[in-house]
Design an enzyme around this catalytic site. Sequence first.
Site, mmCIF file in Angstrom:
data_model
loop_
_atom_site.group_PDB
_atom_site.id
_atom_site.type_symbol
_atom_site.label_atom_id
_atom_site.label_comp_id
_atom_site.label_asym_id
_atom_site.label_seq_id
_atom_site.Cartn_x
_atom_site.Cartn_y
_atom_site.Cartn_z
ATOM 1 N N HIS A 128 0.945 -1.126 0.256
ATOM 2 C CA HIS A 128 0.033 -0.035 -0.071
ATOM 3 C C HIS A 128 0.831 1.233 -0.022
ATOM 4 C CE1 HIS A 128 -2.790 2.906 1.698
ATOM 5 N NE2 HIS A 128 -3.872 2.114 1.476
ATOM 6 N N ASP A 205 2.602 -4.779 8.259
ATOM 7 C CA ASP A 205 1.256 -3.904 8.151
ATOM 8 C C ASP A 205 0.152 -4.892 8.031
ATOM 9 O OD1 ASP A 205 -0.952 -2.596 7.129
ATOM 10 O OD2 ASP A 205 0.258 -1.849 5.412
ATOM 11 N N GLN A 208 -4.961 -5.367 6.955
ATOM 12 C CA GLN A 208 -5.792 -6.181 6.411
ATOM 13 C C GLN A 208 -5.861 -7.535 7.138
ATOM 14 O OE1 GLN A 208 -8.220 -5.235 4.258
ATOM 15 N NE2 GLN A 208 -7.349 -3.337 3.420
ATOM 16 N N LYS A 231 -10.848 -0.281 10.232
ATOM 17 C CA LYS A 231 -11.059 -1.307 9.469
ATOM 18 C C LYS A 231 -11.351 -2.645 10.465
ATOM 19 C CE LYS A 231 -8.065 0.112 5.594
ATOM 20 N NZ LYS A 231 -6.819 -0.192 4.702
ATOM 21 N N CYS A 369 -4.745 2.309 -3.639
ATOM 22 C CA CYS A 369 -3.348 2.915 -3.189
ATOM 23 C C CYS A 369 -2.363 1.941 -3.222
ATOM 24 C CB CYS A 369 -3.605 3.225 -1.741
ATOM 25 S SG CYS A 369 -4.931 4.319 -1.288
HETATM 26 C C1 LIG Z 1 -5.736 0.709 4.472
HETATM 27 C C2 LIG Z 1 -4.521 0.391 4.584
HETATM 28 C C3 LIG Z 1 -3.357 0.870 4.795
HETATM 29 C C4 LIG Z 1 -3.675 2.468 5.485
HETATM 30 O O1 LIG Z 1 -4.455 2.457 6.427
HETATM 31 P P1 LIG Z 1 -5.051 3.618 7.031
HETATM 32 O O2 LIG Z 1 -6.131 3.495 7.762
HETATM 33 O O3 LIG Z 1 -5.448 4.722 5.747
HETATM 34 O O4 LIG Z 1 -3.917 4.546 7.901
HETATM 35 C C5 LIG Z 1 -2.151 0.601 4.806
HETATM 36 N N1 LIG Z 1 -1.946 -0.756 4.367
HETATM 37 C C6 LIG Z 1 -2.815 -1.600 3.900
HETATM 38 C C7 LIG Z 1 -2.644 -2.823 3.618
HETATM 39 C C8 LIG Z 1 -4.169 -0.955 4.012
HETATM 40 O O5 LIG Z 1 -5.187 -1.821 3.605
#
Ligand SMILES: *Cc1c(COP(=O)(O)O)cnc(C)c1O
Length: 411
Positions: A128, A205, A208, A231, A369
């Site tokens: 991302h 990260d 997800q 999320k 993104c």
């Molecule tokens: C949504 C997302 C982000 C960014 O998250 P924010 O809530 O916009 O800060 C980073 N990495 C992944 C894999 C995402 O799905």
Amino acid sequence: MSDTNQKPFSVRLIREEFPALRQQIYGKNLIYFDNGATSQKPQIVLDAINKFYSKENANIHRGVHYMSQKATTEYEESRKRIQKYINAKKSEEIIFTKGTTDGINLVAYSFGELLQAGDEIIISAMEHHSNIVPWQMLCIRKGLSLRVAPINKKGEFLIDEFEKMLSKKTKLVAITHISNTLGTVNPVKEIIEKAHSFGAKVLVDGAQSIQHMKVDVKDMNCDFYVFSSHKVFGPTGIGVLYGKEDLLDRMPPYQGGGDMISRVTFERTTYNELPFKFEAGTPHIAGGICLGTAFQFLESLNMEAAEKHERELAKYAEDILDTFEGLHIIGEAKNKTSVVSFTVDGLHPFDIGTLLDKQGIAVRTGHHCTQPLMDFFKIPGTVRASFAFYNTKQEIDTFVEALEKSISMLR
Ligand SMILES: *Cc1c(COP(=O)(O)O)cnc(C)c1O
């Protein structure tokens, strides 16, 4: 976390807890397939937000009065709940942030201060933008180099190629646990083990993954794990950075201000201890407390059954979409979660998304993104349907019909 609080997994009962799912859009029952962008909120979280602002609103960590102390206690209880849920050793290792992006920027800035010119950072080709750009900024600032571990056309991380890139120069590997665009589940444990054997630290990260599977940071052995509340069924504007205590201790503060200090004079300031060292200023108090409520909701859920249901939904959708002429599924990793991204020959994802919307179906279209990943597949974007445990096969049937209709209208 005790399993005895968990109710048997029932999509019907779970749906009743999400008021947003009960509405109509353009006169059609809403089908919400944009969970990769953000999740809907259960009633228990909505109630907690209302309760906080109605009765408990006060600033934390400073007041002598009843409301301030109550808010402080709840905020810190929430931190402990999250610590236990992800199996971190100590609650000091749970830093409240604004979200995933903020957490990655914190690490890029602060851990970045410990790095020197010539050091290397490795990311993957499926990241991302928020797990690319902060590292690029750090590399420019510090004279480091950023390297990109490759993937194959199925959207799978190539662990052997990654291993060849590792050296004593590698100081950090930043990798997504699950790709928001492809649904690929990366072999993070293996990646972490290999990175550690070269002395590199690993940031995962988790934007997800936390909402789709049981996450155990101790078992994973990551050095940092970041995610966003919105999320994972909590409010926007709050998130978590988990970091190993010894590392966080060695890292300088990210921002200066109130709460992150222990003593300030005009000559010199000493910093507060963890986790407050990284939490300057009045935080998103309601957000922190209600994120704890979201985890309370998750604790009541059988996560294994939820994950199984989500994967079945994705498989069900993919098996039908596979029969569509000119439709290509992007992301066919062996190990993937409930994300179905696709393109249709000759049609723009945006047009498909717009027609689906008119039929009450919320999907995401575009590059998600992940522009470099779109470049890799040589496509401008995809249509993405991303499922949560509250979605159903009937919704997929309706979605498939609507998609057929949209495609025939556009052709
Ligand atoms: C949504 C997302 C982000 C960014 O998250 P924010 O809530 O916009 O800060 C980073 N990495 C992944 C894999 C995402 O799905």
